[in-house]
Design an enzyme around this catalytic site. Structure first.
Site, PDB file in Angstrom:
ATOM      1  N   GLU A 149       0.793  -1.219   0.000  1.00  0.00           N
ATOM      2  CA  GLU A 149       0.000   0.000   0.000  1.00  0.00           C
ATOM      3  C   GLU A 149       0.831   1.278   0.000  1.00  0.00           C
ATOM      4  OE1 GLU A 149      -0.482  -2.854   1.795  1.00  0.00           O
ATOM      5  OE2 GLU A 149      -2.027  -2.374   3.275  1.00  0.00           O
ATOM      6  N   ASN A 150       2.018   1.192   0.600  1.00  0.00           N
ATOM      7  CA  ASN A 150       2.824   2.402   0.728  1.00  0.00           C
ATOM      8  C   ASN A 150       3.607   2.757  -0.536  1.00  0.00           C
ATOM      9  OD1 ASN A 150       4.177  -0.031   1.509  1.00  0.00           O
ATOM     10  ND2 ASN A 150       5.912   1.185   2.215  1.00  0.00           N
TER      11      ASN A 150
END
Lengths: 218, 236, 218, 236
Positions: free
Chosen positions: A54-55
């Site tokens: 996600e990052n």
């Protein structure tokens, strides 16, 4: 019940291996923190999966050896990772556009509870004094095409995690496709929990006893 | 093994079905996927809804697709073009539908379509004729209109280079609508001048991550719309 | 009235030069197609403006010499341009995020009509058989901090373009800050059109006669 | 001449006023603008609403800002952290407010704030406790909730390099929230390890165009949060 859990059915690694078998070649995959991360270790030879975190990274590789790695090359669990060839970096809004827009094929997550209609509870036990924290779980279950849950069949206290309806706060409504536990692989269908296969040495009755909702035989 | 490189433009567009919504990248001469559009003309799909900023030029590319009668509806911001009467004639004859969308709203709708956003609000078009039929709502004392996300079945775009994962880099202002159209499509088909080995594009420089791309076609020396128009080429 | 327009007041170049004086050093600027483009030629020495073009470029430079340039390095008017040092490319949604999000300081546009409340009409004359086409004009006027209009004071037929209220379809409501014409520089204020300065050799009365709304003296 | 490079972090944050909404970039150790946050602590602004994915670590950076009592409200997706009790204690004592936002909704709200979008719809959180107080609406047979764009007064972010126009490139996953937080801010302040001449970043590789950046501070050798925490450093 709880005493038998360590000896009956699949280990965590075997559960992860079983999940890995079901992810097709060429899939874009997001693995939750914890047991789900183990899945990457067991991808069958010849399959190429691309891991999303996600990052802001697609093409995440395994953890670096020893204490190698870089502080600014990490995954959503904030652990150091490596890059596979063909990786790309992007910002958080683009990363969640991949999730929300339905571009990720498979997400494997842990669970507190899964209901027979596919409801998932995995972010909060709803305790009064807990600090609520959700991260990207609600985005993942709302956006990713296929949600697999990997979890022990029962809690440490022997309580079933597969239930008629979740008592914990929901992460998403009707989002889970399939559950992989130490005891069985179970699909969520319009008719409820549908047994796909039993772990070696485990009987249907044994699983049903530990499942707090009706289980349809395979 | 993941390999998104297809053998030809014809193969890559083979399964585009009648009635599809097709986004076509490019802004003027920059980024126009001429070869993919011509392959789509050859393929024959009709009753298409096409999304592009304009309506093509001359009688090649998008203009040719329109002239061939394949486009039932255009969604665009500026259907008038210097070197084409194709759309104008069909529109006046009532043979093609037009949904006129401000350029920035069009871009944001496409991005929203790709990002799983079904609708959003913008101040653009408030108080103008293009507000007609839209829901108005006030936030923080200012008026906005609601606009819908715009996903599509197929996108035809052009990039500079791709690897077999579909990671893309672009050439200058040819980038324009391509990255968001790739996001918005069930099947994003990209023509590239160069197919490069996996790992040869710096992960910091990838503009469109391969997750947004389904098919790559190698078109080594793409044609430029303006040159074809100058030469008087007609692809219908 | 129309006969005098070629000899009275500022030429197009002088109008553009006058606009250029009002754009502060370090501004991000979007220049509309046509007369507005001329503004870039007259930026006073020592000022650094950065030009944005909707089709995904910040740091646009002047047109290339002769028939140089590249087919894929163009502006929103689809003309070939060059790059200034420090330029950047981005996609259409990011480009209009700059516009819609209020990041562009100044936009200079042409007009069919400007109303005394700042309404602008510059995209359609509303003719029945015209093919409607709007481009990025509505986004620019809704999003850019300051909208300057550069236009002849009257149409070719001698009709005032500064009016009480627009008869043509609007591009935006109350969006224009200032109007630069061949005859005058005029601000749009809560009280209506406010004269800022007359072009050399032009009288207040001359401008008022050619303005279809009250003009407040400087 | 446009020159966005400021002489120091202290100068760059000098005018942050009490009650401001401040976004702080970074995700874990990646992209945390420690030096800018410490300058903000020194500066003294209070009653801040702070936006970050978490609530900091140890007693440095964001955790130190919270511990110093400057933060009235946190907007974040995950306020629990492995190495910090700072937020937890204040929250339990009712001394800090929390707005819990799913991570993807947070990112999209920030991007919307920067893109002039006052509100949008997302399926995230529908049917969960985090739907509470939100408007639900159906599009195409699926339920969504309305979320508001989130602009801010000041963003503190970290990048790898900048030129004097504020064009930015990042280092790997340190990119995370920085590009969208730059967009969302009235005043985006970025600390960079390197200031490079205008023209030395390839226009194809610029990640954040300078238009989204107001101030650049040169911090040659930025500290890493995890190392400071390991050393037991406390900045309060």
């Amino acid at each position: 019940m709880s005493a038998s859990q360590t000896t009956v059915g699949r280990t965590r690694e075997q559960m992860a291996e079983r999940v890995a078998q079901d992810i097709p070649d060429g899939s874009y995959v997001n693995l939750g923190i914890g047991i789900p991360e183990l899945v990457a270790k067991f991808v069958p030879e010849g399959r190429e999966l691309i891991y999303h975190t996600e990052n802001g990274l697609l093409g995440m590789g395994p953890a670096p050896t020893e204490d190698d790695g870089e502080p600014e090359l990490i995954n959503a669990g904030k652990r150091r990772v490596t890059l596979n060839p063909g990786a790309s970096f992007f910002h958080h809004a683009d990363s969640f556009a991949m999730i929300r827009g339905g571009h990720i094929d498979v997400c494997v997550l842990g669970a507190f509870q899964v209901a027979q209609n596919g409801d998932l509870a995995n972010w909060s036990t709803g305790e009064e004094d807990a600090i609520p924290a959700v991260g990207g779980a609600m985005d993942l279950v709302a956006g990713v095409k296929t949600i697999y849950v990997i979890t022990q069949h029962c809690t440490k206290h022997g309580e079933p995690k597969l239930v008629e309806s979740c008592s914990y706060p929901l992460t998403g409504v009707g989002v889970v496709s399939r559950v992989y536990t130490d005891l069985a692989v179970i699909d969520v269908t319009p008719k409820g929990f549908q047994l796909v296969e039993l772990s070696p040495g485990v009987s249907f009755e044994y699983v049903q006893e530990r499942t707090a909702a009706p289980l349809l035989p395979a | 093994m993941m390999n998104k490189v297809w053998s030809s433009a014809a193969e890559a567009v083979k399964d585009v079905s009648d009635g599809s919504t097709v986004m076509i990248g490019g802004f003027g001469d920059a980024g126009s996927p001429i070869e993919l559009v011509h392959a789509l003309i050859d393929q024959g799909a009709k009753d298409l809804t096409v999304v592009n900023n304009n309506t093509g030029s001359g009688e090649v590319g998008l203009a040719a697709l329109i002239k061939a009668g394949r486009v039932a509806k255009m969604i665009c911001s500026f259907p008038r073009t210097a070197h084409s009467e194709v759309f104008t004639e069909l529109y006046r004859a009532g043979q093609i539908e037009l949904e006129l969308v401000p350029q920035g709203t069009l871009a944001e709708r496409i991005r929203a379509g790709g990002a799983g956003i079904p609708a959003f609000y913008t101040a653009t078009s408030v108080g103008t004729p293009l507000e007609e039929g839209k829901e108005r709502r006030t936030f923080g004392g200012r008026d906005y209109v609601m606009e819908y996300g715009l996903p599509c079945d197929v996108s035809l775009i052009k990039a500079k280079a791709a690897d077999r994962y579909g990671n893309l880099i672009y050439n200058k202002t040819a980038r324009n609508f391509a990255p968001i159209m790739a996001m918005a499509a069930k099947t994003a088909i990209v023509q590239v001048a160069e197919v490069v080995p996996v790992g040869s594009i710096d992960p910091e420089h990838v503009v469109t991550p391969g997750i947004f791309v389904q098919r790559v076609v190698h078109i080594k020396a793409p044609q430029h719309e303006s040159e074809l128009v100058k030469q008087g080429v007609s692809y219908v």
